[in-house]
Design an enzyme around this catalytic site. Sequence first.
Site, PDB file in Angstrom:
ATOM      1  N   GLU A   1     -42.433  27.042 -88.388  1.00  0.00           N
ATOM      2  CA  GLU A   1     -41.410  26.079 -87.779  1.00  0.00           C
ATOM      3  C   GLU A   1     -40.593  26.555 -86.658  1.00  0.00           C
ATOM      4  OE1 GLU A   1     -42.551  22.280 -91.120  1.00  0.00           O
ATOM      5  OE2 GLU A   1     -40.510  23.554 -91.181  1.00  0.00           O
TER       6      GLU A   1
ATOM      7  N   GLY B   1     -29.929  20.957-105.966  1.00  0.00           N
ATOM      8  CA  GLY B   1     -30.981  21.003-105.125  1.00  0.00           C
ATOM      9  C   GLY B   1     -31.903  19.912-105.679  1.00  0.00           C
ATOM     10  N   PHE B   2     -33.291  20.278-105.039  1.00  0.00           N
ATOM     11  CA  PHE B   2     -34.267  19.270-105.380  1.00  0.00           C
ATOM     12  C   PHE B   2     -34.531  18.943-106.841  1.00  0.00           C
ATOM     13  CE2 PHE B   2     -35.495  20.334-100.958  1.00  0.00           C
ATOM     14  CZ  PHE B   2     -35.292  19.061-100.339  1.00  0.00           C
TER      15      PHE B   2
ATOM     16  N   ALA C   1     -40.622  22.005-102.763  1.00  0.00           N
ATOM     17  CA  ALA C   1     -39.545  20.882-103.242  1.00  0.00           C
ATOM     18  C   ALA C   1     -40.364  20.011-104.123  1.00  0.00           C
ATOM     19  CB  ALA C   1     -39.209  20.053-101.899  1.00  0.00           C
ATOM     20  N   GLN C   2     -41.486  19.760-103.811  1.00  0.00           N
ATOM     21  CA  GLN C   2     -42.592  18.733-104.760  1.00  0.00           C
ATOM     22  C   GLN C   2     -42.576  19.428-106.247  1.00  0.00           C
ATOM     23  OE1 GLN C   2     -43.614  15.751-105.009  1.00  0.00           O
ATOM     24  NE2 GLN C   2     -42.470  15.457-103.377  1.00  0.00           N
TER      25      GLN C   2
ATOM     26  N   GLY D   1     -26.875  23.359-110.599  1.00  0.00           N
ATOM     27  CA  GLY D   1     -27.644  23.382-109.481  1.00  0.00           C
ATOM     28  C   GLY D   1     -27.915  21.946-108.877  1.00  0.00           C
TER      29      GLY D   1
END
Length: 430
Positions: free
Chosen positions: A174, A17-18, A322-323, A15
């Site tokens: 959003e 991702g982040f 994400a964090q 993976g």
Amino acid sequence: MNIPQTSFPRVVIIGGGFAGLAAAKGLEEQELQVVLIDKHNYHTFQPLLYQVATGGLEPDSIAFPLRKRFNDVENFFFRLADVININPDKNLIETSIGNLDYDELIIATGSTTNFFGNTNIQKFAMEMKSVPQSLNIRSLILENFEEALLTSNIDDRNALMNFVIVGGGPTGVELAGALAEMKKGILPKDYPDLDIRKMQIHLIQSSNCLLKGMSAKASEKAEDFLISLGVNVWKNLRVLDYDGKIVKTNGEDHFRAETVIWAAGVKGETINGLAQECIVERAARIKVNKINQVLPHQNIYAIGDVACMVSEETPYGHPMMAQPAIQQGKLVAKNILAKIAGKTQKPFFYNDRGAMATIGRNKAVVDLPKWKFQGVFAWFVWMFVHLFSLIGFRNRAIVFLNWVYNYIRFDRETRLIIRPYKLKNKQINF
């Protein structure tokens, strides 16, 4: 896979991702062989997917080639593949391009959309977890307006111009704000022969507040912003079914809409091979201990959205954002290096740096550990944080220029149907 044999320990990361990217960065330039495997050859900045879906940004501005990030790193290899199975007994992974053994394995597969077992909704609603899915939404929105021009049936036309967004978290809020801005400033110019006032945007949230997890003030202000933009906010309402035409809820309100975007939940994207007791069924996440190990395996780690670290403070695991993913990726990289060096591995403690969401032009909410604020200043903070979180100078420059242009001209230039998409032909899962 054409991965050369080496005397260095081999760390395989599944993976990009982040979480996976943070782990790979922490392991670069070490006496290791690092192999990163992903089904895409790019990293996606997921917080801005909604802007791709609504024509604000092109996908290449929020995606970055994984190979480019590690071009000059020795003993690093990237392979484009799907991981099919993990064999912990043999320290082996089985992929679509062959098998590979590992010394240390990091599972960072992220999350996927959770439809909670509703097959109809899964069949007819739109997802927004990847670049292709965002492009599908963008094409569908524009195609529906083109079709609305051609129909003389008022009910059909209104259904084509109606949008239902399920889920009042950051993604739903959003996206609803972006659609409302399109309705206000863009669509009337593109479609002057349609009565855009008939367009309806419905945001449905099953609980009694938006942005659950943020402060009550942020939730209230976000709702006020959305209502001021003309969004219909429905709280304490749950979507039960959708047949491609009618959205059925647990209340008296039902909605006729050709576009339903599901942002109501996510679940971990697990891989076959781990024992059933390693999986939290409700959220399809992998149980990990304080150092992100997947017990009883001492050399398998799970990080990011797919990992569930249960404690008194986090009975359901850390937020799937994400964090936590980035912080876990960094620490796991350090812990693997410590383990190889014979040192003690450190437990993970999440440093909550806050949360934020934008609702549109000059409208955002920001919750920081010590300060909470809303409005124009929050909007600038949101833009600054997201801009500098992007990978690569080019991406930052393109996004910044797009935002400045869109702000000055009140326009979204990338409302293009690059690849036509009709919901009835939904057969490919990205």
